[in-house]
Design an enzyme around this catalytic site. Sequence first.
Site, short mmCIF file in Angstrom:
data_model
loop_
_atom_site.label_atom_id
_atom_site.label_comp_id
_atom_site.label_asym_id
_atom_site.label_seq_id
_atom_site.Cartn_x
_atom_site.Cartn_y
_atom_site.Cartn_z
CE LYS A 1 -3.21 -2.54 2.92
NZ LYS A 1 -3.67 -2.71 4.31
CD GLU B 1 8.14 -0.22 -4.60
OE1 GLU B 1 7.58 0.36 -3.66
OE2 GLU B 1 8.34 -1.44 -4.60
CG ASP B 2 6.79 2.72 -0.45
OD1 ASP B 2 7.47 1.94 -1.14
OD2 ASP B 2 6.19 2.35 0.58
CG ASP C 1 15.27 -1.03 3.04
OD1 ASP C 1 15.85 -0.02 3.48
OD2 ASP C 1 15.26 -2.11 3.65
CG ASP D 1 3.28 0.60 7.05
OD1 ASP D 1 4.17 0.50 6.18
OD2 ASP D 1 2.89 -0.37 7.72
CG PHE E 1 11.24 2.58 10.59
CD1 PHE E 1 11.23 1.47 9.76
CD2 PHE E 1 10.04 3.11 11.01
CE1 PHE E 1 10.03 0.89 9.37
CE2 PHE E 1 8.83 2.54 10.64
CZ PHE E 1 8.83 1.42 9.81
NE ARG F 1 -0.19 1.81 4.74
CZ ARG F 1 0.85 1.03 4.48
NH1 ARG F 1 1.90 1.52 3.88
NH2 ARG F 1 0.83 -0.25 4.82
P1 IMP Z 1 12.90 -3.94 0.08
O1 IMP Z 1 13.44 -2.93 -0.91
O2 IMP Z 1 12.53 -5.25 -0.56
O3 IMP Z 1 13.82 -4.13 1.24
O4 IMP Z 1 11.54 -3.41 0.72
C1 IMP Z 1 11.00 -2.21 0.39
C2 IMP Z 1 9.66 -2.07 1.08
O5 IMP Z 1 9.80 -2.13 2.51
C3 IMP Z 1 9.09 -0.69 0.79
O6 IMP Z 1 8.29 -0.69 -0.38
C4 IMP Z 1 8.31 -0.38 2.04
O7 IMP Z 1 6.99 -0.89 1.92
C5 IMP Z 1 9.05 -1.12 3.14
N1 IMP Z 1 9.97 -0.20 3.84
C6 IMP Z 1 11.30 -0.11 3.69
N2 IMP Z 1 11.83 0.82 4.48
C7 IMP Z 1 10.82 1.38 5.18
C8 IMP Z 1 10.73 2.44 6.18
O8 IMP Z 1 11.71 3.08 6.57
N3 IMP Z 1 9.49 2.69 6.65
C9 IMP Z 1 8.37 2.01 6.24
N4 IMP Z 1 8.40 1.04 5.30
C10 IMP Z 1 9.61 0.72 4.77
MG MG Z 2 6.34 -0.68 -0.84
#
Ligand code: IMP
Ligand code: MG
Length: 199
Positions: free
Chosen positions: A54, A106-107, A110, A166, A159, A172
């Site tokens: 989301k 994408e938001d 990471d 979220d 974070f 959010r």
């Molecule tokens: P990754 O790139 O597979 O590690 O995961 C990315 C997803 O993890 C993002 O799309 C977010 O939904 C969630 N995420 C990563 N960092 C944060 C954060 O600092 N706060 C909240 N959600 C996060």
């Molecule tokens: Mg995401």
Amino acid sequence: MSGSTRASGGRPDPPEPAQVLIPPARLQARVAELAADIAAAYADTDPIFVTVLKGGTVFLADLVRHVGIPLEIDFLAITPYAAVGTARIVKDLDLDISGRHVLVVEDIVDTGLTLAYLLQVLASRAPASLRVCTLLDRAVRRIADLPLDWVGFEVGDEFLVGYGLDLDGWLRQLPAVLTVRDRAVLARDVPGLVRHLLR
Ligand code: IMP
Ligand code: MG
């Protein structure tokens, strides 16, 4: 939002459990810049903007209102990579993307593991092109090496919440991106914090 002493000279405020990292005006200005770039890149291509539920929805909603070209929007949901050790689609796209120009919105990227999985799935459906726009890029944590076509802001290893991101499903809706200092304090009275931040 700061933990400074009150102007009245009274007791110092208790440290805030969260601090604004990117204020609303900076977010909105950057979103408008990204949208202008993206509109130029996708002129006359009728793209599909794909967002992962989301977290990306708030950014997507602002972005599309600045992109003055015809486009479609679609969503999918993926189990978080960390939850099961591998990603899995739990709600698929409604649209057929074969032969279409696809922009993943994408938001935050990471580790990149979720996005790497998503790009592999989408690429197998033979889109005409497949690119990525992420509001936030936390490159310090990257595991999967991914090409990111548009990045709003580089962020560090803290974070974050707000503007789609979220804390256990909450926060959010905040119009800013905030750095969380104390998750436990935040988690204790989330509705109270939301009221305080939106004041
Ligand atoms: P990754 O790139 O597979 O590690 O995961 C990315 C997803 O993890 C993002 O799309 C977010 O939904 C969630 N995420 C990563 N960092 C944060 C954060 O600092 N706060 C909240 N959600 C996060
Ligand atoms: Mg995401």
